[in-house]
Motif scaffolding. Structure first.
Motif, PDB file in Angstrom:
ATOM      1  N   SER A 194       0.724  -1.094   0.093  1.00 15.72           N
ATOM      2  CA  SER A 194       0.057   0.346  -0.130  1.00 15.72           C
ATOM      3  C   SER A 194       0.874   1.475  -0.385  1.00 15.72           C
ATOM      4  CB  SER A 194      -0.486  -0.125   1.109  1.00 15.72           C
ATOM      5  OG  SER A 194      -1.237   1.460   1.440  1.00 15.72           O
ATOM      6  N   ALA A 195       0.255   2.419  -0.416  1.00 19.49           N
ATOM      7  CA  ALA A 195       0.896   3.626  -1.159  1.00 19.49           C
ATOM      8  C   ALA A 195       0.869   4.819   0.800  1.00 19.49           C
ATOM      9  CB  ALA A 195       0.553   4.271  -2.144  1.00 19.49           C
ATOM     10  N   ARG A 196       0.217   4.641   1.419  1.00 22.89           N
ATOM     11  CA  ARG A 196      -0.191   4.879   2.074  1.00 22.89           C
ATOM     12  C   ARG A 196      -0.961   3.534   4.042  1.00 22.89           C
ATOM     13  NH1 ARG A 196      -0.931   8.327  -1.128  1.00 22.89           N
ATOM     14  NH2 ARG A 196      -0.040  10.282  -0.927  1.00 22.89           N
ATOM     15  N   PRO A 197       0.180   3.269   4.229  1.00 20.05           N
ATOM     16  CA  PRO A 197      -0.386   2.448   4.980  1.00 20.05           C
ATOM     17  C   PRO A 197      -0.221   3.368   5.915  1.00 20.05           C
ATOM     18  CG  PRO A 197       2.076   2.389   4.547  1.00 20.05           C
ATOM     19  CD  PRO A 197       1.517   3.074   3.774  1.00 20.05           C
ATOM     20  N   LYS A 198      -1.923   2.276   7.040  1.00 18.56           N
ATOM     21  CA  LYS A 198      -2.327   2.694   8.677  1.00 18.56           C
ATOM     22  C   LYS A 198      -0.904   2.801   9.351  1.00 18.56           C
ATOM     23  CE  LYS A 198      -6.973   4.547   7.421  1.00 18.56           C
ATOM     24  NZ  LYS A 198      -8.127   3.915   7.174  1.00 18.56           N
ATOM     25  N   PRO A 199      -1.319   3.970  10.255  1.00 15.11           N
ATOM     26  CA  PRO A 199      -0.150   4.028  11.286  1.00 15.11           C
ATOM     27  C   PRO A 199      -0.477   2.715  11.707  1.00 15.11           C
ATOM     28  CG  PRO A 199      -0.956   6.110  10.727  1.00 15.11           C
ATOM     29  CD  PRO A 199      -2.018   5.008   9.597  1.00 15.11           C
ATOM     30  N   ARG A 200      -1.833   2.451  12.132  1.00 13.46           N
ATOM     31  CA  ARG A 200      -2.593   1.701  13.750  1.00 13.46           C
ATOM     32  C   ARG A 200      -1.688   0.089  12.464  1.00 13.46           C
ATOM     33  NH1 ARG A 200      -5.396  -2.713  14.600  1.00 13.46           N
ATOM     34  NH2 ARG A 200      -5.695  -3.369  16.094  1.00 13.46           N
ATOM     35  N   ALA A 201      -2.348  -0.057  11.684  1.00 16.42           N
ATOM     36  CA  ALA A 201      -1.693  -1.141  10.837  1.00 16.42           C
ATOM     37  C   ALA A 201       0.452  -1.800  10.799  1.00 16.42           C
ATOM     38  CB  ALA A 201      -1.974  -1.703   9.336  1.00 16.42           C
ATOM     39  N   MET A 202       0.895  -0.713  10.862  1.00 16.68           N
ATOM     40  CA  MET A 202       1.906  -0.013  10.465  1.00 16.68           C
ATOM     41  C   MET A 202       3.122  -0.445  11.586  1.00 16.68           C
ATOM     42  SD  MET A 202       4.471   0.658   8.034  1.00 16.68           S
ATOM     43  CE  MET A 202       5.171   1.749   7.290  1.00 16.68           C
ATOM     44  N   ASP A 203       2.032  -0.730  12.419  1.00 13.63           N
ATOM     45  CA  ASP A 203       2.576  -0.690  14.087  1.00 13.63           C
ATOM     46  C   ASP A 203       2.662  -2.030  14.758  1.00 13.63           C
ATOM     47  OD1 ASP A 203       3.771   1.629  14.841  1.00 13.63           O
ATOM     48  OD2 ASP A 203       2.165   2.374  15.936  1.00 13.63           O
ATOM     49  N   MET A 204       1.773  -2.797  14.029  1.00 14.67           N
ATOM     50  CA  MET A 204       1.262  -3.950  14.006  1.00 14.67           C
ATOM     51  C   MET A 204       2.291  -5.043  13.908  1.00 14.67           C
ATOM     52  SD  MET A 204      -1.360  -5.066  15.498  1.00 14.67           S
ATOM     53  CE  MET A 204      -2.270  -6.294  15.866  1.00 14.67           C
ATOM     54  N   LEU A 205       3.284  -4.354  12.257  1.00 11.11           N
ATOM     55  CA  LEU A 205       3.786  -5.245  11.680  1.00 11.11           C
ATOM     56  C   LEU A 205       4.796  -5.039  11.940  1.00 11.11           C
ATOM     57  CD1 LEU A 205       4.817  -6.303   8.570  1.00 11.11           C
ATOM     58  CD2 LEU A 205       4.325  -4.436   7.493  1.00 11.11           C
ATOM     59  N   ILE A 206       5.610  -4.186  12.031  1.00  8.42           N
ATOM     60  CA  ILE A 206       7.009  -3.552  12.352  1.00  8.42           C
ATOM     61  C   ILE A 206       7.614  -3.425  14.050  1.00  8.42           C
ATOM     62  CG2 ILE A 206       7.233  -1.719  10.985  1.00  8.42           C
ATOM     63  CD1 ILE A 206       7.317   0.213  12.331  1.00  8.42           C
ATOM     64  N   SER A 207       6.195  -3.633  14.584  1.00  5.34           N
ATOM     65  CA  SER A 207       6.806  -4.762  16.157  1.00  5.34           C
ATOM     66  C   SER A 207       7.241  -6.024  16.335  1.00  5.34           C
ATOM     67  CB  SER A 207       5.281  -4.138  17.195  1.00  5.34           C
ATOM     68  OG  SER A 207       4.125  -4.324  16.425  1.00  5.34           O
ATOM     69  N   VAL A 208       7.222  -6.593  15.490  1.00  6.60           N
ATOM     70  CA  VAL A 208       6.952  -8.318  15.089  1.00  6.60           C
ATOM     71  C   VAL A 208       8.443  -8.844  15.202  1.00  6.60           C
ATOM     72  CG1 VAL A 208       6.935 -10.791  13.524  1.00  6.60           C
ATOM     73  CG2 VAL A 208       5.039  -8.712  13.787  1.00  6.60           C
ATOM     74  N   GLY A 209       8.963  -7.645  14.699  1.00  9.74           N
ATOM     75  CA  GLY A 209      10.589  -8.162  14.549  1.00  9.74           C
ATOM     76  C   GLY A 209      11.535  -8.324  16.172  1.00  9.74           C
ATOM     77  N   GLU A 210      10.881  -7.685  17.057  1.00 14.68           N
ATOM     78  CA  GLU A 210      11.527  -7.594  18.621  1.00 14.68           C
ATOM     79  C   GLU A 210      11.394  -8.755  19.151  1.00 14.68           C
ATOM     80  OE1 GLU A 210      11.719  -4.798  16.674  1.00 14.68           O
ATOM     81  OE2 GLU A 210      13.094  -3.399  16.865  1.00 14.68           O
ATOM     82  N   ARG A 211      10.045  -9.104  18.471  1.00 13.02           N
ATOM     83  CA  ARG A 211       9.130 -10.643  18.560  1.00 13.02           C
ATOM     84  C   ARG A 211       9.687 -11.456  18.455  1.00 13.02           C
ATOM     85  NH1 ARG A 211       3.206 -11.218  19.602  1.00 13.02           N
ATOM     86  NH2 ARG A 211       2.684 -12.827  20.027  1.00 13.02           N
ATOM     87  N   ILE A 212      10.570 -11.642  17.262  1.00 10.24           N
ATOM     88  CA  ILE A 212      11.122 -12.648  17.070  1.00 10.24           C
ATOM     89  C   ILE A 212      12.786 -12.921  17.407  1.00 10.24           C
ATOM     90  CG2 ILE A 212      12.828 -13.351  14.740  1.00 10.24           C
ATOM     91  CD1 ILE A 212      10.702 -12.313  13.107  1.00 10.24           C
ATOM     92  N   SER A 213      13.265 -11.810  17.458  1.00 11.90           N
ATOM     93  CA  SER A 213      14.426 -11.907  18.391  1.00 11.90           C
ATOM     94  C   SER A 213      14.439 -12.275  20.117  1.00 11.90           C
ATOM     95  CB  SER A 213      15.754 -10.545  18.482  1.00 11.90           C
ATOM     96  OG  SER A 213      15.237  -9.605  16.902  1.00 11.90           O
ATOM     97  N   CYS A 214      13.232 -12.093  20.903  1.00 12.28           N
ATOM     98  CA  CYS A 214      13.200 -12.310  22.239  1.00 12.28           C
ATOM     99  C   CYS A 214      12.726 -13.918  22.433  1.00 12.28           C
ATOM    100  CB  CYS A 214      12.428 -11.012  22.862  1.00 12.28           C
ATOM    101  SG  CYS A 214      12.657  -9.261  23.460  1.00 12.28           S
ATOM    102  N   ALA A 215      11.877 -14.103  21.072  1.00 10.38           N
ATOM    103  CA  ALA A 215      11.764 -15.486  21.349  1.00 10.38           C
ATOM    104  C   ALA A 215      12.338 -16.904  21.389  1.00 10.38           C
ATOM    105  CB  ALA A 215      10.280 -15.679  20.684  1.00 10.38           C
ATOM    106  N   LEU A 216      13.737 -15.871  20.128  1.00  8.87           N
ATOM    107  CA  LEU A 216      14.687 -16.983  20.092  1.00  8.87           C
ATOM    108  C   LEU A 216      16.087 -16.809  20.904  1.00  8.87           C
ATOM    109  CD1 LEU A 216      15.917 -16.122  15.704  1.00  8.87           C
ATOM    110  CD2 LEU A 216      14.199 -18.659  16.916  1.00  8.87           C
ATOM    111  N   GLY A 217      15.976 -15.690  20.992  1.00 10.66           N
ATOM    112  CA  GLY A 217      16.864 -15.747  22.937  1.00 10.66           C
ATOM    113  C   GLY A 217      16.571 -16.394  23.884  1.00 10.66           C
ATOM    114  N   GLU A 218      15.423 -16.020  24.231  1.00 13.48           N
ATOM    115  CA  GLU A 218      15.125 -16.804  25.006  1.00 13.48           C
ATOM    116  C   GLU A 218      15.086 -18.719  24.995  1.00 13.48           C
ATOM    117  OE1 GLU A 218      10.288 -16.833  26.784  1.00 13.48           O
ATOM    118  OE2 GLU A 218      10.555 -18.908  27.289  1.00 13.48           O
TER     119      GLU A 218
END
Ligand code: ADP
Ligand code: ASP
Ligand code: MG
Length: 431
Positions: free
Chosen positions: A78-102
């Motif tokens: 999308s050319a104009r992603p809604k900020p709320r959806a953007m946050d749902m998406l980009i917050s995922v990266g850190e969650r991956i690192s933490c799960a693997l770290g555990e």
């Protein structure tokens, strides 16, 4: 751009005298957790501290370029992603690192628990993609630490007062780490990154730049605000407001990095210059042929402010025949919002037109000592002039001088300004 000076108390954060000895917050950036081997090395480093008897909270960033890739993915949909959806998406990266770290820590025979920002009690306001932390509810972290666990927290994210997932702006894992260090009364907050500390210039641009042993909050605020992305601006504001000592150091070695802390009043010899920074994330907009009468600037800049556009440098030319030009810089990411406002503003105030220029960069010289040393600005301008680099806009604060130059000239501009002041940098580094 000057950092905010207003101190906002954040609920959940203990006063400095309630420090819990032995609590350590360690933050690992994207490169530090960039692949499985590195994540395992990070796990070993965390476990080593834990085995010395520490209560350890580790804040992890997304692996490598994950966040950039997620943002890119959004714009392919999308050319104009809604900020709320953007946050749902980009917050995922850190969650991956933490799960693997555990998983990595458990394999080393220690108990660990990974938490999202929300589970860790990072409460923010409701501004998606650049939310501010308003409260830290660290109860769950305290409980896990009391049970002897290593706590892993996903950086860069929180939960808003409206129960939505938010992110803290790029580089925001630094802010998560500092906020937790403040809330837990940690001894210090260790920032592990891909360089050995804070340097007199970005070491990728100036390889001979020197590592600074100590930088004050004020100097670091100006450096971060003017483009040194080694520490996110918000995180430094937070550290200063809550007196959190920061240690920026390499994830790959054990060597001492840079301490960011309060100005040491005992220190008699103050460095004149702490560093040269650069920023290529801004663009320049110019309003052309603006009638030179009261209220014009107020009207345009009010409209931009109401839309949440962050204006940085502003210049208004001397008027000729009652008309003038006004140029200003803003983040490229705000252009899409600013341009229609300028179009309307132009008509409202009777300006002839406007233009946009994205090929600019800003080079800044930072140093607390320049307050009392005349001639620093002249030296900087001379360095640029000798290199044939044209200055388009100048702005200053009491401890910073910034110049807008052509983007193509920026690396050279940083190098020549750094060269000019190298002597001071060496003094500062104790060399
Ligand atoms: P992390 O992923 O660990 O958070 P960042 O990429 O956000 O790391 O920040 C580290 C980078 O900041 C370095 O690789 C370096 O290129 C850049 N940088 C810019 N200015 C400076 C500076 N003055 N000192 C050190 N690093 C700097
Ligand atoms: N992953 C986020 C970013 O790339 C946050 C961080 O790394 O600090 O901006
Ligand atoms: Mg960073």
């Amino acid at each position: 751009v000057a950092a905010t000076t207003d101190y906002e108390a954040v609920p959940g954060i203990a006063p400095a005298d309630e420090q819990r000895v032995g609590t350590l917050v360690m933050k690992f950036g994207g490169t530090s957790v960039g692949n499985p081997d590195r994540l395992q090395a990070v796990a070993r480093r965390i476990v080593a501290v834990k085995e010395e008897g520490g209560r350890v909270v580790a804040v992890l960033s997304a692996m490598g370029d994950t966040t950039d890739e997620l943002v890119e993915l959004a714009y392919r949909i999308s050319a104009r992603p809604k900020p709320r959806a953007m946050d749902m998406l980009i917050s995922v990266g850190e969650r991956i690192s933490c799960a693997l770290g555990e998983m990595a820590i458990e394999d080393l025979g220690h108990e660990a628990i990974s938490l999202t920002g929300s589970q860790a009690g990072i409460v923010t306001d409701t501004t998606h993609t650049k939310a501010k932390i308003v409260e830290v509810r660290a109860q769950r972290i305290h409980e896990a630490l009391d049970e002897g666990k290593i706590v892993l927290v996903a950086g860069f994210q929180g939960v808003s007062t409206g129960q939505e997932i938010t992110t803290l702006g790029r580089g925001g894992s630094d802010t998560t780490a500092v906020a937790l260090a403040a809330a837990l009364g940690a001894e210090s907050c260790q920032i592990f990154t891909d360089v050995e500390g804070v340097y007199t210039a970005d070491p990728r641009v100036v390889p001979e730049a020197l590592k600074l042993p100590v930088v004050t909050y004020e100097e670091m605020l100006e450096m971060s605000a003017s483009g040194a992305k080694v520490m996110a601006l918000r995180s430094v504001e937070f550290a200063r407001n809550h007196g959190v000592r920061l240690h920026v150091r390499s994830t790959f070695t054990d060597s001492e990095g840079t301490w960011i802390q309060k100005e040491d009043e005992q220190l008699l010899e103050k460095a004149i210059i702490s560093g040269v920074t650069h920023d290529t994330s801004e663009a320049k907009l110019t309003l052309i042929g603006v009638p030179d009468r009261p209220g014009v600037a107020a009207r345009v800049f009010r409209a931009l402010a109401d839309a949440g556009v962050n204006i940085d440098m502003i210049v208004q030319n001397v008027s000729s025949e009652g008309l003038t030009d006004i140029s200003f810089t803003l983040p490229k990411s705000d252009l899409a919002v600013a341009e229609p406002i300028l179009e309307t503003g132009c008509n409202d105030v009777g300006a002839a037109g406007w233009s946009q220029d994205s090929d600019i960069a800003k080079v800044s010289l930072i140093g607390a000592g320049m307050r009392s040393h005349p001639g620093v600005a002249a030296d900087m301008f001379e360095a640029l002039a000798e290199a044939g680099i044209n200055i388009e806009i100048i702005s200053t604060s009491s401890i910073r001088i910034s110049c807008v130059v052509r983007a193509a000239d920026v690396d050279r501009a940083v190098q020549v300004v750094h060269d000019k002041f190298r002597l001071f940098a060496e003094e500062r580094a104790g060399a």
